[in-house]
Design an enzyme around this catalytic site. Structure first.
Site, mmCIF file in Angstrom:
data_model
loop_
_atom_site.group_PDB
_atom_site.id
_atom_site.type_symbol
_atom_site.label_atom_id
_atom_site.label_comp_id
_atom_site.label_asym_id
_atom_site.label_seq_id
_atom_site.Cartn_x
_atom_site.Cartn_y
_atom_site.Cartn_z
ATOM 1 N N ARG A 279 0.824 -0.950 0.023
ATOM 2 C CA ARG A 279 -0.147 -0.054 0.283
ATOM 3 C C ARG A 279 0.967 1.044 -0.077
ATOM 4 N NH1 ARG A 279 -4.652 1.515 4.418
ATOM 5 N NH2 ARG A 279 -2.515 1.684 5.547
ATOM 6 N N ASP B 14 4.876 -6.442 9.714
ATOM 7 C CA ASP B 14 6.096 -5.460 10.442
ATOM 8 C C ASP B 14 6.562 -6.005 11.326
ATOM 9 O OD1 ASP B 14 7.267 -3.771 8.021
ATOM 10 O OD2 ASP B 14 6.697 -1.581 9.361
ATOM 11 N N THR C 88 -0.720 7.792 -0.805
ATOM 12 C CA THR C 88 -2.240 7.092 -1.940
ATOM 13 C C THR C 88 -3.162 6.675 -0.957
ATOM 14 O OG1 THR C 88 -1.699 6.181 -3.610
ATOM 15 C CG2 THR C 88 -1.176 8.440 -3.808
#
Ligand code: PRP
Ligand code: URA
Length: 209
Positions: free
Chosen positions: A104, A203, A108
């Site tokens: 992603r 993460d 934006t």
């Protein structure tokens, strides 16, 4: 009519979700718990899979029983979707796995595809799109579109934490797809993260922060 939205209400799932929401939970426990929740969810997600009636000869007679009618294909969205695959496979060991690589854009929030590979039999299979986080819904929306372009019809989405924005997007663009979540949270923050959520799932699974 929209597909169903199932938000799990189960003590074990709530307990494990509390563990991974905690910012002090480390990589090992986070990764293991994401997988365990995937396994617990898989039982309910597969409850209405199509079956065939069969007769099986037991040592003591004939059992009128059922077997799965179609293959199941898991499609994790990389990276975070990988974290749920092992747990779901523990319940469906014959499942095949396709992969969609997507990230992603931080500005934006639009998804960018970098990889897609599917098993040959996917068109006739029940497909479970797997991604722990349904934030804007862009990644799951794009992935379901990619599958539909290939003629795939029987698609379900399985995730951990959803935002109302993501659920609404999938219901609007893919009313034929059922949504399974461990929790439905409050809203997205200004960076497109789910609040309260659990932070950046990829993460935290892979220890990249
Ligand atoms: C995260 C997450 C979803 C996506 C959700 O992936 O794993 O795929 O964001 O957001 P959306 O609903 O707004 O599309 P990310 O882009 O951080 O990639 P990663 O899994 O490789 O960390
Ligand atoms: N991706 C994540 O990993 N977490 C969020 O809250 C939103 C997108």
């Amino acid at each position: 009519m929209s597909g169903k939205v199932v938000v799990f209400d189960h003590p074990l799932i709530s307990h494990k979700l509390a563990l991974i929401r905690d910012e002090n939970t480390g990589t090992k426990q986070f990764r293991e718990t994401v997988s365990e929740i995937g396994m617990l969810m898989a039982y309910e997600v597969t409850r209405d899979l199509p079956t065939l009636n069969i007769d099986v000869k037991t040592p003591c007679g004939i059992a009128h029983t059922r077997t799965l009618a179609k293959d199941v294909v898991l499609v994790p969205i990389l990276r975070a979707g990988l974290g749920m695959v092992e747990g779901i496979m523990a319940l469906i060991p014959t499942a095949k796995v396709g992969h969609v690589g997507m990230y992603r854009d931080e500005e934006t929030l639009e998804p960018h595809l970098y990889y897609a590979k599917f098993p040959k039999t996917i068109t006739e299979s029940t497909v479970l799109v797997v991604d722990p986080m349904l934030a804007t819904g862009g990644s799951v929306d794009f992935t379901i579109g990619l599958l539909k372009e290939r003629g795939i019809k029987d698609i379900r989405y399985v995730g951990l934490v959803g935002a109302p924005e993501g659920v609404a997007r999938i219901q609007k663009n893919h009313p034929d797809v059922d949504i399974y979540l461990a929790a439905l949270d409050d809203h997205l923050n200004e960076n497109g993260y789910i609040v309260p959520g659990l932070g950046d799932c990829g993460d935290r699974i892979f220890g990249t922060k």
